[in-house]
Design a protein around this motif. Structure first.
Motif, mmCIF file in Angstrom:
data_model
loop_
_atom_site.group_PDB
_atom_site.id
_atom_site.type_symbol
_atom_site.label_atom_id
_atom_site.label_comp_id
_atom_site.label_asym_id
_atom_site.label_seq_id
_atom_site.Cartn_x
_atom_site.Cartn_y
_atom_site.Cartn_z
ATOM 1 N N LEU A 1 -11.800 -42.270 -80.116
ATOM 2 C CA LEU A 1 -11.273 -42.276 -78.753
ATOM 3 C C LEU A 1 -9.868 -41.675 -78.716
ATOM 4 N N PRO A 2 -9.461 -41.137 -77.554
ATOM 5 C CA PRO A 2 -8.101 -40.611 -77.441
ATOM 6 C C PRO A 2 -7.078 -41.739 -77.533
ATOM 7 N N ARG A 3 -6.006 -41.488 -78.279
ATOM 8 C CA ARG A 3 -4.920 -42.458 -78.465
ATOM 9 C C ARG A 3 -3.623 -41.791 -78.056
ATOM 10 N N GLN A 4 -2.927 -42.376 -77.086
ATOM 11 C CA GLN A 4 -1.695 -41.781 -76.579
ATOM 12 C C GLN A 4 -0.485 -42.584 -77.019
ATOM 13 N N THR A 5 0.511 -41.859 -77.536
ATOM 14 C CA THR A 5 1.728 -42.469 -78.037
ATOM 15 C C THR A 5 2.933 -41.760 -77.434
ATOM 16 N N PRO A 6 3.832 -42.492 -76.776
ATOM 17 C CA PRO A 6 5.069 -41.867 -76.310
ATOM 18 C C PRO A 6 5.897 -41.443 -77.526
ATOM 19 N N VAL A 7 6.411 -40.236 -77.491
ATOM 20 C CA VAL A 7 7.219 -39.730 -78.603
ATOM 21 C C VAL A 7 8.440 -39.017 -78.035
ATOM 22 N N GLY A 8 9.393 -38.812 -78.890
ATOM 23 C CA GLY A 8 10.539 -37.982 -78.554
ATOM 24 C C GLY A 8 10.445 -36.743 -79.408
ATOM 25 N N GLY A 9 10.744 -35.641 -78.861
ATOM 26 C CA GLY A 9 10.678 -34.412 -79.611
ATOM 27 C C GLY A 9 11.138 -33.269 -78.747
ATOM 28 N N ARG A 10 10.935 -32.083 -79.219
ATOM 29 C CA ARG A 10 11.375 -30.908 -78.478
ATOM 30 C C ARG A 10 10.437 -29.745 -78.730
ATOM 31 N N ARG A 11 10.173 -29.022 -77.663
ATOM 32 C CA ARG A 11 9.402 -27.785 -77.785
ATOM 33 C C ARG A 11 10.363 -26.666 -78.154
ATOM 34 N N VAL A 12 9.982 -25.914 -79.178
ATOM 35 C CA VAL A 12 10.743 -24.750 -79.618
ATOM 36 C C VAL A 12 9.744 -23.605 -79.718
ATOM 37 N N GLY A 13 9.790 -22.700 -78.762
ATOM 38 C CA GLY A 13 8.818 -21.603 -78.733
ATOM 39 C C GLY A 13 7.416 -22.139 -78.536
ATOM 40 N N ASP A 14 6.519 -21.779 -79.447
ATOM 41 C CA ASP A 14 5.132 -22.237 -79.371
ATOM 42 C C ASP A 14 4.859 -23.436 -80.267
ATOM 43 N N SER A 15 5.911 -24.176 -80.626
ATOM 44 C CA SER A 15 5.758 -25.373 -81.461
ATOM 45 C C SER A 15 6.465 -26.557 -80.806
ATOM 46 N N PHE A 16 5.942 -27.739 -81.095
ATOM 47 C CA PHE A 16 6.576 -28.972 -80.657
ATOM 48 C C PHE A 16 6.929 -29.755 -81.920
ATOM 49 N N TRP A 17 8.182 -30.174 -82.038
ATOM 50 C CA TRP A 17 8.668 -30.877 -83.223
ATOM 51 C C TRP A 17 8.997 -32.322 -82.886
ATOM 52 N N LEU A 18 8.633 -33.244 -83.788
ATOM 53 C CA LEU A 18 8.996 -34.648 -83.661
ATOM 54 C C LEU A 18 9.166 -35.238 -85.052
ATOM 55 N N VAL A 19 9.782 -36.405 -85.105
ATOM 56 C CA VAL A 19 9.954 -37.108 -86.377
ATOM 57 C C VAL A 19 9.343 -38.490 -86.234
ATOM 58 N N SER A 20 8.422 -38.801 -87.137
ATOM 59 C CA SER A 20 7.789 -40.118 -87.175
ATOM 60 C C SER A 20 8.718 -41.087 -87.894
ATOM 61 N N GLU A 21 9.007 -42.211 -87.257
ATOM 62 C CA GLU A 21 9.945 -43.165 -87.847
ATOM 63 C C GLU A 21 9.370 -43.933 -89.037
ATOM 64 N N PHE A 22 8.055 -44.026 -89.118
ATOM 65 C CA PHE A 22 7.442 -44.758 -90.227
ATOM 66 C C PHE A 22 6.558 -43.883 -91.098
ATOM 67 N N GLY A 23 6.741 -42.585 -90.998
ATOM 68 C CA GLY A 23 6.020 -41.665 -91.862
ATOM 69 C C GLY A 23 4.523 -41.869 -91.798
ATOM 70 N N GLU A 24 3.912 -41.923 -92.956
ATOM 71 C CA GLU A 24 2.451 -42.029 -93.025
ATOM 72 C C GLU A 24 1.923 -43.410 -92.667
ATOM 73 N N ARG A 25 2.796 -44.367 -92.398
ATOM 74 C CA ARG A 25 2.351 -45.673 -91.903
ATOM 75 C C ARG A 25 2.090 -45.656 -90.407
ATOM 76 N N SER A 26 2.648 -44.671 -89.708
ATOM 77 C CA SER A 26 2.433 -44.574 -88.254
ATOM 78 C C SER A 26 0.958 -44.308 -87.976
ATOM 79 N N GLN A 27 0.438 -45.006 -86.993
ATOM 80 C CA GLN A 27 -0.970 -44.839 -86.665
ATOM 81 C C GLN A 27 -1.277 -43.412 -86.217
ATOM 82 N N TYR A 28 -0.377 -42.805 -85.449
ATOM 83 C CA TYR A 28 -0.665 -41.446 -84.998
ATOM 84 C C TYR A 28 -0.630 -40.449 -86.149
ATOM 85 N N VAL A 29 0.178 -40.705 -87.163
ATOM 86 C CA VAL A 29 0.179 -39.834 -88.348
ATOM 87 C C VAL A 29 -1.135 -40.001 -89.111
ATOM 88 N N ARG A 30 -1.611 -41.215 -89.214
ATOM 89 C CA ARG A 30 -2.890 -41.451 -89.886
ATOM 90 C C ARG A 30 -4.032 -40.770 -89.119
#
Length: 130
Positions: free
Chosen positions: A41-70
Protein backbone atom coordinates in the motif's frame (compact mmCIF):
# COMPACT_ATOMS: atom_id res chain seq x y z
CA UNK A 1 23.01 0.40 19.20
CA UNK A 2 23.32 2.14 22.55
CA UNK A 3 20.46 2.33 25.01
CA UNK A 4 20.35 6.12 24.68
CA UNK A 5 20.18 5.94 20.89
CA UNK A 6 17.41 3.36 21.07
CA UNK A 7 15.41 5.52 23.51
CA UNK A 8 15.81 8.57 21.24
CA UNK A 9 14.62 6.51 18.26
CA UNK A 10 11.58 5.19 20.14
CA UNK A 11 10.60 8.61 21.51
CA UNK A 12 10.94 10.34 18.15
CA UNK A 13 8.99 7.70 16.24
CA UNK A 14 6.21 7.78 18.87
CA UNK A 15 5.82 11.54 18.34
CA UNK A 16 6.04 11.19 14.56
CA UNK A 17 3.28 8.58 14.53
CA UNK A 18 0.96 11.19 16.01
CA UNK A 19 2.13 14.24 14.05
CA UNK A 20 2.69 12.75 10.59
CA UNK A 21 -1.00 12.10 9.81
CA UNK A 22 -1.67 15.80 10.48
CA UNK A 23 1.39 17.16 8.70
CA UNK A 24 0.93 15.21 5.49
CA UNK A 25 -2.53 16.80 5.06
CA UNK A 26 -1.08 20.31 4.91
CA UNK A 27 -1.14 21.30 1.24
CA UNK A 28 2.37 22.77 1.13
CA UNK A 29 4.06 20.13 3.29
CA UNK A 30 6.60 18.09 1.32
CA UNK A 31 5.58 14.42 1.38
CA UNK A 32 7.42 11.29 0.28
CA UNK A 33 5.20 8.42 -0.85
CA UNK A 34 6.70 4.93 -0.89
CA UNK A 35 5.12 1.52 -1.42
CA UNK A 36 4.86 -0.55 1.76
CA UNK A 37 7.31 -3.44 1.53
CA UNK A 38 4.88 -5.86 3.22
CA UNK A 39 1.43 -4.43 2.50
CA UNK A 40 2.08 -3.04 -0.99
CA UNK A 41 0.00 0.00 0.00
CA UNK A 42 1.09 3.63 -0.47
CA UNK A 43 2.83 5.07 2.61
CA UNK A 44 3.14 8.84 2.97
CA UNK A 45 5.75 10.49 5.16
CA UNK A 46 6.22 14.23 5.65
CA UNK A 47 9.85 15.08 4.91
CA UNK A 48 12.05 18.10 4.62
CA UNK A 49 14.21 18.44 1.60
CA UNK A 50 14.87 20.47 -1.48
CA UNK A 51 14.44 20.08 -5.19
CA UNK A 52 17.62 20.77 -7.13
CA UNK A 53 17.06 20.53 -10.88
CA UNK A 54 15.54 17.14 -11.65
CA UNK A 55 16.42 15.67 -8.23
CA UNK A 56 14.93 15.93 -4.78
CA UNK A 57 17.34 15.61 -1.83
CA UNK A 58 16.53 14.72 1.79
CA UNK A 59 18.31 13.30 4.81
CA UNK A 60 16.84 10.44 6.82
CA UNK A 61 17.37 11.01 10.53
CA UNK A 62 17.48 7.30 11.37
CA UNK A 63 19.17 5.97 8.26
CA UNK A 64 18.22 2.43 7.37
CA UNK A 65 16.00 2.15 10.46
CA UNK A 66 13.51 4.59 8.93
CA UNK A 67 10.48 2.81 7.59
CA UNK A 68 10.48 4.82 4.37
CA UNK A 69 14.13 3.90 3.76
CA UNK A 70 13.29 0.24 4.27
CA UNK A 71 10.43 0.66 1.77
CA UNK A 72 12.79 2.33 -0.73
CA UNK A 73 15.19 -0.60 -0.45
CA UNK A 74 12.32 -2.93 -1.40
CA UNK A 75 10.94 -0.69 -4.19
CA UNK A 76 12.78 2.51 -5.16
CA UNK A 77 9.88 3.94 -7.21
CA UNK A 78 8.41 6.81 -5.19
CA UNK A 79 6.38 9.97 -5.47
CA UNK A 80 7.26 13.31 -3.90
CA UNK A 81 4.79 16.13 -3.29
CA UNK A 82 6.62 19.45 -3.56
CA UNK A 83 4.64 22.70 -3.21
CA UNK A 84 1.37 20.83 -3.65
CA UNK A 85 2.38 19.01 -6.86
CA UNK A 86 3.19 15.29 -7.11
CA UNK A 87 6.29 14.10 -8.98
CA UNK A 88 7.23 10.48 -9.66
CA UNK A 89 10.80 9.31 -9.46
CA UNK A 90 13.35 6.74 -8.38
CA UNK A 91 14.97 7.01 -4.96
CA UNK A 92 18.63 6.25 -4.34
CA UNK A 93 20.25 5.77 -0.93
CA UNK A 94 23.52 7.70 -0.84
CA UNK A 95 25.66 6.32 2.03
CA UNK A 96 28.80 7.84 0.47
CA UNK A 97 27.33 11.36 0.65
CA UNK A 98 28.08 13.56 3.68
CA UNK A 99 24.62 14.02 5.27
CA UNK A 100 25.76 16.82 7.60
CA UNK A 101 27.06 18.83 4.65
CA UNK A 102 23.88 17.99 2.72
CA UNK A 103 21.73 19.32 5.57
CA UNK A 104 23.39 22.73 5.19
CA UNK A 105 21.85 22.95 1.70
CA UNK A 106 18.37 21.87 2.83
CA UNK A 107 15.69 23.92 4.64
CA UNK A 108 17.04 25.02 8.02
CA UNK A 109 14.05 24.04 10.15
CA UNK A 110 14.21 20.46 8.91
CA UNK A 111 17.99 20.40 9.26
CA UNK A 112 17.79 21.44 12.90
CA UNK A 113 15.27 18.71 13.67
CA UNK A 114 17.21 16.02 11.86
CA UNK A 115 20.47 17.00 13.55
CA UNK A 116 18.83 17.21 16.98
CA UNK A 117 16.89 13.95 16.74
CA UNK A 118 18.86 11.93 14.25
CA UNK A 119 21.16 9.11 15.23
CA UNK A 120 22.29 7.63 11.93
CA UNK A 121 21.92 10.15 9.12
CA UNK A 122 21.55 8.94 5.54
CA UNK A 123 21.20 11.03 2.38
CA UNK A 124 18.45 10.08 -0.08
CA UNK A 125 18.28 11.40 -3.65
CA UNK A 126 15.14 11.04 -5.74
CA UNK A 127 15.70 11.34 -9.48
CA UNK A 128 12.43 12.84 -10.71
CA UNK A 129 10.88 11.74 -13.98
CA UNK A 130 10.62 14.61 -16.42
Amino acid sequence: MSRRTDLRFRATTAVQRRLNPLLRRLPLQTVLETTGRVSGLPRQTPVGGRRVGDSFWLVSEFGERSQYVRNIKADPRVRVRVRGRWHEGTAHLMPQDDPVARLRALPRVNGLGVRALGTNLLTVRVDLDT
